[in-house]
Design a protein around this motif. Structure first.
Motif, PDB file in Angstrom:
ATOM      1  N   THR A 271       0.828  -1.196   0.000  1.00 46.51           N
ATOM      2  CA  THR A 271       0.000   0.000   0.000  1.00 46.51           C
ATOM      3  C   THR A 271       0.875   1.263   0.000  1.00 46.51           C
ATOM      4  OG1 THR A 271      -0.107   0.070   2.418  1.00 46.51           O
ATOM      5  CG2 THR A 271      -1.754  -1.263   1.268  1.00 46.51           C
ATOM      6  N   ASP A 272       0.227   2.418  -0.007  1.00 46.80           N
ATOM      7  CA  ASP A 272       0.973   3.677   0.026  1.00 46.80           C
ATOM      8  C   ASP A 272       1.753   3.846   1.321  1.00 46.80           C
ATOM      9  OD1 ASP A 272       0.050   4.364  -2.463  1.00 46.80           O
ATOM     10  OD2 ASP A 272      -1.640   5.553  -1.713  1.00 46.80           O
ATOM     11  N   MET A 313     -14.980   4.515  -6.939  1.00 47.32           N
ATOM     12  CA  MET A 313     -13.738   4.615  -7.701  1.00 47.32           C
ATOM     13  C   MET A 313     -13.986   5.200  -9.081  1.00 47.32           C
ATOM     14  SD  MET A 313     -11.050   1.593  -8.634  1.00 47.32           S
ATOM     15  CE  MET A 313      -9.641   1.928  -9.682  1.00 47.32           C
ATOM     16  N   TRP A 455      -7.251   0.110 -15.206  1.00 47.29           N
ATOM     17  CA  TRP A 455      -7.373  -0.092 -13.763  1.00 47.29           C
ATOM     18  C   TRP A 455      -8.146  -1.382 -13.530  1.00 47.29           C
ATOM     19  CZ3 TRP A 455      -9.460   4.475 -15.947  1.00 47.29           C
ATOM     20  CH2 TRP A 455      -8.614   5.595 -15.893  1.00 47.29           C
ATOM     21  N   LEU A 457     -10.072  -3.607 -10.194  1.00 51.45           N
ATOM     22  CA  LEU A 457     -10.523  -3.542  -8.806  1.00 51.45           C
ATOM     23  C   LEU A 457     -10.676  -4.958  -8.277  1.00 51.45           C
ATOM     24  CD1 LEU A 457     -11.517  -1.747  -6.458  1.00 51.45           C
ATOM     25  CD2 LEU A 457     -13.831  -1.978  -7.386  1.00 51.45           C
ATOM     26  N   ARG A 471      -3.331  -0.903 -13.369  1.00 48.18           N
ATOM     27  CA  ARG A 471      -3.121  -0.507 -11.977  1.00 48.18           C
ATOM     28  C   ARG A 471      -4.156  -1.197 -11.103  1.00 48.18           C
ATOM     29  NH1 ARG A 471      -1.584   4.559  -9.524  1.00 48.18           N
ATOM     30  NH2 ARG A 471      -1.193   4.075  -7.322  1.00 48.18           N
ATOM     31  N   TYR A 473      -6.320  -1.939  -7.753  1.00 49.15           N
ATOM     32  CA  TYR A 473      -6.911  -1.338  -6.559  1.00 49.15           C
ATOM     33  C   TYR A 473      -7.599  -2.437  -5.767  1.00 49.15           C
ATOM     34  CZ  TYR A 473      -6.098   3.423  -8.201  1.00 49.15           C
ATOM     35  OH  TYR A 473      -5.510   4.589  -8.604  1.00 49.15           O
ATOM     36  N   PRO A 502      -5.077   1.981  -3.412  1.00 43.32           N
ATOM     37  CA  PRO A 502      -4.236   1.482  -4.525  1.00 43.32           C
ATOM     38  C   PRO A 502      -3.182   0.528  -4.020  1.00 43.32           C
ATOM     39  CG  PRO A 502      -3.548   3.694  -3.898  1.00 43.32           C
ATOM     40  CD  PRO A 502      -4.735   3.372  -3.042  1.00 43.32           C
ATOM     41  N   HIS A 504       0.595  -1.433  -5.066  1.00 42.94           N
ATOM     42  CA  HIS A 504       1.797  -1.299  -5.900  1.00 42.94           C
ATOM     43  C   HIS A 504       2.519  -2.636  -5.924  1.00 42.94           C
ATOM     44  CE1 HIS A 504       1.179   3.077  -5.485  1.00 42.94           C
ATOM     45  NE2 HIS A 504       0.975   2.814  -4.197  1.00 42.94           N
TER      46      HIS A 504
END
Length: 506
Positions: A271-272, A313, A455, A457, A471, A473, A502, A504
């Motif tokens: 995660t971030d 989203m 993206w 999900l 990407r 999520y 999000p 990574h």
């Protein structure tokens, strides 16, 4: 009697037409009612003639600035000869009817050029009224405030060049008599001798070089070590700096791997904030949803939670509050929702209903089947109550690019759907529309994905998705922590204050 005033320094005011004259009295004629001054000054400027004579009718006001003492010489040819003597006493004289004036000896300020006497020169000065001076007591009382001036007033008039002020304009008294000695604030402040001022400038660099900073800091550190104290802000210490989202209080070390799966993950995300989120296999993910449904997290609840998170989203991808604003009604976004006849398609229909409720133009594509799943039928019934548009043919889809394409065509089990003509036609339309694609719960195998997504999900925990998923999520669909523990997953929520985060690749 007139000869007694010879050699005195006087100031004669002849009105606005003739101005003010200062000089030393050289002659007084009582018969012709005249007075002569030698080496005169006119309005502060030295006159070119050596002597000036005035008539009594021309004199408006006469002031005696200095009277020579008994032992002083009566040589009055040079005005500067008596400058270094004791400061004179003078009087103010008003004109009388016969042209002569009454004189009162009193220390007053001088407009003539003279040196500034020191404080010690002012001692033992007495007010003396000579017998020849027939000046009444009442006249003296009326003019004592005007005649009594401080040395500060004399300092301001110590040069003829600065005596352009009218002699009658007297500066208010700043000091009085105390113990027989005149005190002046100006003299106390500015009365130092200019000879005492040093001629050389202060050497700042040389004086600063005498300060040994290293030795001083070493002495401070030695004292602190001996006393057992340590002051903040010493040169060797750098204070810790914290960000706005960091805790300044001491706490336990952060554990970034708080989710542990029973089998080795094929792929890991983070995660971030740096928390590690491992991927799970499709079989483990299916088992997790089955156990959650057994404990009460039914399919309807899961569909509703997935639709809310996916629509949230999608609204962010469409521009959020900048795009969805009442002032921007002409910029209403358009979303093409591609759904298949399975549970993944039901999730997409739920997302489309929430988007339509937020004033988004939704075009739902769903192929015609004789028999639909109950979950799809229920979601279609709710979607029909909105302003969304439902189509079953690719020809009814927009020819122009839309703002967003939501892909819910693929399924994990029913692989035969990819061979259907409608599926191939929809995939071709999506690839030619040039709109960004959001995939909801895409399958693992990249070969099964006919549409490349920007993206993707994932639900609950991510699957080991490939590069074509774009990407990744992760959304929270409300699975309790003990449900994770029941399937063998040591779980701690990575979402924090959000429902969609999000991920990574590590």
């Amino acid at each position: 009697m007139a000869t007694d005033w010879l050699g005195s320094i006087v100031s004669i005011n002849c009105g606005e037409s003739l101005g003010v004259y200062q000089g030393r009295v050289s002659a007084v004629d009582q018969v012709s009612q005249t007075i002569s001054l030698t080496r005169p000054f006119h309005n502060g400027v030295k006159c070119l003639v050596p002597e000036v004579t005035f008539r009594a009718g021309d004199i408006t006001e006469l002031k005696i600035l200095e009277i020579p003492g008994p032992g002083d010489s009566r040589q009055y040819g040079d005005l500067q000869q008596t400058e270094m003597g004791i400061p004179g006493v003078g009087c103010q004289v008003g004109p009388s009817q016969n042209g002569t004036g009454k004189v009162l000896k009193k220390p007053i300020s001088s407009s003539a050029p003279q040196n500034i006497p020191r404080r010690t020169d002012m001692k033992n000065q007495d007010i003396i009224i000579s017998p020849q001076q027939q000046c009444s007591k009442s006249y003296m009382d009326r003019h004592v405030e005007t005649l009594t001036q401080s040395k500060g007033f004399r300092r301001r008039h110590n040069s003829w060049s600065s005596s352009s002020r009218h002699p009658n304009q007297v500066t208010p008294k700043k000091s009085g008599l105390k113990n027989g000695q005149m005190k002046s604030k100006d003299d106390e402040c500015f009365g130092d001798d200019i000879d005492e001022i040093p001629d050389t400038d202060f050497d700042f660099e040389g004086n600063l070089a005498l300060f040994d900073k290293a030795a001083v800091f070493e002495e401070i550190e030695t004292y602190e070590r001996r006393s057992g104290t340590r002051s903040r802000g010493t040169p060797n210490e750098k204070p810790a700096r914290y960000r706005h989202d960091e805790n300044i209080l001491e706490s336990e070390p952060i554990v970034y791997r708080r989710i542990v799966v029973p089998q080795n993950a094929n792929k890991e995300f983070c995660t971030d904030s740096g928390l590690v989120v491992p991927s799970v296999s499709y079989e483990l993910h299916k088992k997790l949803l089955s156990v959650a449904e057994k404990h009460g997290l039914t399919l309807e609840r899961r569909l509703e939670m997935t639709g809310v998170c996916a629509s949230q989203m999608a609204l962010s991808l469409l521009g959020g509050p900048n795009r969805l604003n009442p002032k921007n009604v002409h910029q209403r976004p358009t979303v093409a929702l591609l759904c298949g006849p399975h549970v993944k398609g039901a999730q997409g229909i739920s997302c489309g209903r929430h988007l339509s409720n937020h004033d988004v133009h939704v075009i739902l594509f769903l192929p015609n089947f004789v028999k639909m799943l109950e979950s799809i039928t229920n979601e279609l019934n709710l979607f029909s109550k909105t302003q969304g548009q439902q189509v079953s043919s690719v020809k009814d889809l927009p020819d122009t690019p839309v703002d967003l394409v939501i892909n819910c065509l693929d399924c994990h089990e029913n692989a035969f759907l990819r061979d259907q003509p409608w599926y191939k036609a929809v995939v071709d339309w999506a690839n030619q529309n040039r709109a960004p694609v959001l995939s909801i719960d895409p399958p693992i195998n990249e070969m099964e994905q006919g549409i490349d997504a920007k993206w993707s999900l994932a639900l609950g925990l991510p699957l080991p998705l490939g590069e074509r998923a774009g990407r990744v999520y992760l959304c929270d669909i409300g699975i309790p922590q003990k449900v994770f523990q029941e399937v063998g997953i040591n779980y701690h929520s990575p979402f924090g204050c959000k429902f969609v985060i999000p991920l990574h690749s590590t």
